[in-house]
Every structure is written in structure tokens, then in C-alpha cells.
Design an enzyme around this catalytic site. Structure first.
Site, PDB file in Angstrom:
ATOM      1  N   ASP A 205       0.863  -1.185   0.000  1.00 13.30           N
ATOM      2  CA  ASP A 205       0.000   0.000   0.000  1.00 13.30           C
ATOM      3  C   ASP A 205       0.893   1.227   0.000  1.00 13.30           C
ATOM      4  O   ASP A 205       2.133   1.100  -0.071  1.00 13.30           O
ATOM      5  CB  ASP A 205      -0.923  -0.013   1.232  1.00 13.30           C
ATOM      6  CG  ASP A 205      -0.163   0.191   2.550  1.00 13.30           C
ATOM      7  OD1 ASP A 205       1.082   0.255   2.522  1.00 13.30           O
ATOM      8  OD2 ASP A 205      -0.819   0.282   3.590  1.00 13.30           O
ATOM      9  N   ASP A 207       1.477   4.728   2.365  1.00 13.08           N
ATOM     10  CA  ASP A 207       1.097   5.360   3.626  1.00 13.08           C
ATOM     11  C   ASP A 207       1.530   6.828   3.644  1.00 13.08           C
ATOM     12  O   ASP A 207       2.672   7.139   3.310  1.00 13.08           O
ATOM     13  CB  ASP A 207       1.770   4.637   4.804  1.00 13.08           C
ATOM     14  CG  ASP A 207       1.552   3.139   4.771  1.00 13.08           C
ATOM     15  OD1 ASP A 207       0.475   2.695   5.171  1.00 13.08           O
ATOM     16  OD2 ASP A 207       2.462   2.407   4.304  1.00 13.08           O
ATOM     17  N   ASP A 295      -3.215   4.453   2.854  1.00 15.17           N
ATOM     18  CA  ASP A 295      -3.535   4.787   4.244  1.00 15.17           C
ATOM     19  C   ASP A 295      -3.157   6.235   4.502  1.00 15.17           C
ATOM     20  O   ASP A 295      -2.050   6.656   4.159  1.00 15.17           O
ATOM     21  CB  ASP A 295      -2.735   3.903   5.226  1.00 15.17           C
ATOM     22  CG  ASP A 295      -3.221   2.470   5.263  1.00 15.17           C
ATOM     23  OD1 ASP A 295      -4.394   2.230   4.898  1.00 15.17           O
ATOM     24  OD2 ASP A 295      -2.437   1.589   5.667  1.00 15.17           O
TER      25      ASP A 295
HETATM   26  P1  8DG Z   1       4.150  -2.536   3.031  1.00 20.08           P
HETATM   27  O1  8DG Z   1       2.967  -1.622   3.052  1.00 20.08           O
HETATM   28  O2  8DG Z   1       5.092  -2.236   1.948  1.00 20.08           O
HETATM   29  O3  8DG Z   1       3.741  -3.973   3.039  1.00 20.08           O
HETATM   30  O4  8DG Z   1       4.979  -2.330   4.388  1.00 20.08           O
HETATM   31  P2  8DG Z   1       4.759  -1.235   5.506  1.00 20.08           P
HETATM   32  O5  8DG Z   1       4.482   0.094   4.902  1.00 20.08           O
HETATM   33  O6  8DG Z   1       5.892  -1.317   6.448  1.00 20.08           O
HETATM   34  O7  8DG Z   1       3.479  -1.796   6.289  1.00 20.08           O
HETATM   35  P3  8DG Z   1       2.087  -1.113   6.643  1.00 20.08           P
HETATM   36  O8  8DG Z   1       1.178  -2.239   7.011  1.00 20.08           O
HETATM   37  O9  8DG Z   1       1.607  -0.213   5.581  1.00 20.08           O
HETATM   38  O10 8DG Z   1       2.343  -0.311   7.993  1.00 20.08           O
HETATM   39  C1  8DG Z   1       3.186   0.822   8.073  1.00 20.08           C
HETATM   40  C2  8DG Z   1       3.394   1.193   9.514  1.00 20.08           C
HETATM   41  O11 8DG Z   1       2.226   1.782  10.057  1.00 20.08           O
HETATM   42  C3  8DG Z   1       3.701  -0.021  10.394  1.00 20.08           C
HETATM   43  O12 8DG Z   1       4.913   0.181  11.093  1.00 20.08           O
HETATM   44  C4  8DG Z   1       2.581  -0.069  11.389  1.00 20.08           C
HETATM   45  C5  8DG Z   1       2.085   1.364  11.393  1.00 20.08           C
HETATM   46  N1  8DG Z   1       0.728   1.555  11.889  1.00 20.08           N
HETATM   47  C6  8DG Z   1       0.467   2.237  13.038  1.00 20.08           C
HETATM   48  N2  8DG Z   1      -0.871   2.300  13.253  1.00 20.08           N
HETATM   49  C7  8DG Z   1      -1.462   1.624  12.237  1.00 20.08           C
HETATM   50  C8  8DG Z   1      -2.813   1.352  11.934  1.00 20.08           C
HETATM   51  O13 8DG Z   1      -3.738   1.749  12.642  1.00 20.08           O
HETATM   52  N3  8DG Z   1      -3.043   0.647  10.798  1.00 20.08           N
HETATM   53  C9  8DG Z   1      -2.034   0.221  10.008  1.00 20.08           C
HETATM   54  N4  8DG Z   1      -2.339  -0.470   8.902  1.00 20.08           N
HETATM   55  N5  8DG Z   1      -0.741   0.469  10.271  1.00 20.08           N
HETATM   56  C10 8DG Z   1      -0.453   1.164  11.376  1.00 20.08           C
HETATM   57  O14 8DG Z   1       1.341   2.724  13.733  1.00 20.08           O
HETATM   58 MN    MN Z   2       2.694   0.390   3.792  1.00 22.67          MN
HETATM   59 MN    MN Z   3      -0.407   0.775   5.575  1.00 23.77          MN
END
Ligand code: 8DG
Ligand code: MN
Ligand code: MN
Length: 370
Positions: A205, A207, A295
Site C-alpha cells: 500500500d 502510507d 492509508d
Molecule cells: P508494506 O505496506 O510495503 O507492506 O509495508 P509497511 O508500509 O511497512 O506496512 P504497513 O502495514 O503499511 O504499515 C506501516 C506502519 O504503520 C507499520 O509500522 C505499522 C504502522 N501503523 C500504526 N498504526 C497503524 C494502523 O492503525 N493501521 C495500520 N495499517 N498500520 C499502522 O502505527
Molecule cells: Mn505500507
Molecule cells: Mn499501511
């Protein structure tokens, strides 16, 4: 005669936040196996072992070279007997019997498939599996199943959102969010976070943290962004969670993985024409767009640093950063703030922390989930 100096002993910290780690993983052959084991323990709700394998994978990812013999792991932290046995097997035969058994296990395969759908967690996956379903078509044909809005979108856009998002696509989304924020407030702040901030080339995703320099002005920012994206006709899914942040209620007693800031989980339609070099992967159906998971989180400006740190990840890095703060600095860190614990902590809690520190293993019984 040539004098050979022994290579210096490099001490590897037990904390991910104390280890320099590149995006180049030299030990993928082991860490992929560990991830399967960790995931299987997660599906079986054996939290301690799951964490142990994730921790071991994180240690191996920080090494500059591939581990070529078990002797090379002697000085490494967080590698237990089970981990080493798996490594030994892989070193000898190139594969792990235990991992292959899991990979061919019907329950593991089904739970893995179901949890790959946006909005489907281990609980739901387990429920569907127990009712005898093992494919998407069975789930979608089952009359008794009520999919929530998130799961409906998850299935609808499954092909697109299960495909990796490229850096160029993340940048294109960045400019879409940027434009929206600046249309709302010229001094708005947008920061790319998550895996792309760590330098990853691909993500599941994208962020972003969005806020305003003026405290309080960030309220309503997310809902305004959502309105703009809707008007542009590019919002395919949106779940908005309003802020429940209250500075006076901090620090909360229990460790929290999630934070209280306003956030939204989106699926956005991204036009290929907006992406430098085009969409990632060739499109067989000739569509000029793809769906992407996005996100957004919107902390007040004075919480920006903590939110950025917390959302940058990785999950293991965040876990260890909090553990390091607690055990080595006697502080409490979360996505909202950093607190000095020495003033508030009881003797009993302090002793508990010391146990964790020495044991390296943090169990559920100790009441510390991190
Ligand atoms: P990816 O998307 O490439 O798979 O890897 P990522 O960017 O490291 O993973 P992510 O699932 O998008 O999460 C990014 C960071 O956000 C991770 O360290 C956890 C953090 N996070 C929070 N709160 C929340 C929340 O409420 N929802 C989600 N999905 N992530 C959160 O601190
Ligand atoms: Mn991510
Ligand atoms: Mn995310």
C-alpha cells in the site's frame, strides 16, 4: 608469510532499532522460511513462537552477508534452538521439511489465501475455513455469509491490490494527495511514510501522514481530502476513523499497537497517465488504471514526530524501538509521545522489565505485549 588478522567481532544488538539494516536481504533463503513458520504460529495463536521467528528473521536481515555455516550464528542474538535447527536443515539440503509441510497444509494454505483479501483477518479466515470453504468462489457462493463493506471491496479489487505498488506509483499518489491537501490549506504538510519511507522499491500500500502546522487546523483535513477524491471520481473505497486522541489520557497503561489519530483506509483509482514509466506490470485487459491501497493518518502538528516514527515501520523496528525505550532507557514510547517512566513506575513493574531484558523472550504471561 602472510599474517591473517582475525575478522573483528561485530556485536549484533538484540534490538532492531540498534542494527543498521539495508533493503538488501542476503539471507532471504532463511528469512522466507522463518516467515512461513511465524505465520503458521500466528494462525495457531502461538504468539511467543511467532514473534521469536520474526525476531530471528530481523536479525538475519541486518547481516551484510549470507550465513554459510551454523558456526557463524554463534554470536548472534535472538536465534533459538528451533531457529538454528531450521537453518541447519536449509544449509544442508537447501530446504526445510517443516516449512514444506506447512506450505502444503490445507489449513495454512486456506488461511493464507483468505487473509490475503483486504478486510479479512485471521478470525474471519478461520471461521470460513471451519465452515468448509477453501476457495474464493466457495466463499462468494455461500448463502450464509455476509461480507462487510471492506471485504466486498477487497474481493472486487483483489487482482489490483494484491499486486505490488511501485515507487513511481507511490509518487503519483503522493502528488494526488499533495494537490488535495494544498487545495484545502496552502501550508498543509504531506509526508510519505511506511515502507516507501524506508526506501523499499515496492509496497502493499502507500502510507501518508497529513497535517497542518497550526494546531487544531488538522481537524477535518481527512474528511476534506476524502471529499476532493470523491469529486474526482477516484475513490473506490473509504473507511474513515475519527480521532479519539486525548493528550490528558496519556500515557495509557497498556501498550497500544494502534494510535488514536484520525485515519482512513482507502482504495484509490490511479491512472497510468499519472505514473512516470506507466503502471507497474503489464495490463492484459488494456485498462489504463489500477486500484491501489492508500492509508492516511492525520496527527496534530505537535504529535507529528511520534506519528511519523510510528508509521515508518517496519513492525519489528517499531516493536524493538518501544522495547529499547522501555528496557534500556526506562521510557514509554508510542505513536503519540515519549514518557519518562522512572517517575511513575512501581517497583514490581520495574522488576518485570528487568526480567524481560535479561530473558530477551517476552511472554504473554508477563503482560507485556511487544
Ligand atoms: P508494506 O505496506 O510495503 O507492506 O509495508 P509497511 O508500509 O511497512 O506496512 P504497513 O502495514 O503499511 O504499515 C506501516 C506502519 O504503520 C507499520 O509500522 C505499522 C504502522 N501503523 C500504526 N498504526 C497503524 C494502523 O492503525 N493501521 C495500520 N495499517 N498500520 C499502522 O502505527
Ligand atoms: Mn505500507
Ligand atoms: Mn499501511
Amino acid at each position: 608469510p602472510q599474517v591473517t588478522t582475525p575478522s573483528p567481532v561485530v556485536r549484533v544488538s538484540q534490538y532492531a532499532c540498534q542494527r543498521r539494516t539495508t533493503t538488501e536481504n542476503q539471507n532471504k533463503i532463511f528469512t522466507d522460511a522463518f516467515e512461513v513458520l511465524a505465520e503458521n504460529y500466528e494462525f495457531n495463536e502461538i504468539e511467543g513462537r511467532c514473534l521469536a521467528f520474526r525476531r530471528a528473521a530481523s536479525v538475519l536481515k541486518s547481516l551484510p552477508d549470507m550465513v554459510r555455516c551454523l558456526g557463524a550464528t554463534e554470536q548472534l542474538p535472538c536465534l533459538g534452538e528451533h531457529t538454528k535447527a531450521v537453518m541447519e536443515e536449509i544449509l544442508q539440503s537447501g530446504r526445510s521439511f517443516e516449512v514444506e509441510k506447512i506450505l502444503s497444509d490445507e489449513r495454512y494454505r486456506t488461511l493464507k489465501l483468505f487473509t490475503s483479501v483486504f478486510g479479512v483477518g485471521p478470525k474471519t479466515a478461520e471461521k470460513w475455513y471451519r465452515r468448509g470453504m477453501s476457495s474464493f468462489s466457495e466463499v462468494l457462493a455461500e448463502p450464509g455469509i455476509q461480507l462487510n463493506r471492506m471485504q466486498q471491496s477487497g474481493f472486487l479489487h483483489y487482482g489490483d491490490i494484491s499486486k505490488a505498488v511501485s515507487k513511481a506509483e507511490a509518487q503519483a499518489l503522493g502528488s494526488i494527495i499533495d494537490e488535495a491537501v494544498h487545495a484545502i490549506t496552502p501550508d498543509g504538510v504531506v509526508a510519505l511514510t511506511g515502507g516507501f519511507r524506508r526506501g523499499k522499491a515496492f509496497g502493499h500500500d502507500v502510507d501518508f501522514i497529513v497535517t497542518t502546522p497550526e494546531l487544531g487546523k488538522e481537524e477535518g483535513l481527512l474528511t476534506s481530502i476524502i471529499k476532493i477524491l470523491k469529486k474526482q471520481g477516484i475513490l473506490l473505497f473509504c473507511e474513515y476513523q475519527a480521532s479519539t486522541f486525548d493528550m490528558s489520557k496519556l500515557p495509557s497503561r497498556r501498550f497500544e499497537a494502534m494510535d488514536h489519530f484520525a485515519k482512513c483506509f482507502l482504495i484509490v483509482r490511479l491512472e497510468g497517465s499519472r505514473v512516470e514509466g506507466g503502471l507497474h506490470g503489464c495490463r492484459a485487459d488494456g485498462r489504463g488504471w489500477r486500484a491501489v491501497r492508500v492509508d492516511l493518518v492525520s496527527p496534530p502538528a505537535d504529535r507529528y514526530a511520534f506519528a511519523l516514527l510510528g508509521w515508518t515501520g517496519s513492525r519489528q523496528f517499531e516493536r524493538d524501538l518501544r522495547r529499547y525505550a522501555r528496557l534500556e532507557r526506562r521510557m514509554l514510547l508510542d505513536n503519540h509521545a515519549l514518557f519518562d517512566k522512572t517517575k511513575t513506575q512501581s517497583k514490581k513493574e520495574m522488576e518485570k522489565d528487568l526480567e524481560c531484558k535479561d530473558g530477551c523472550v517476552v511472554t504473554k504471561k508477563m503482560g507485556v505485549k511487544n
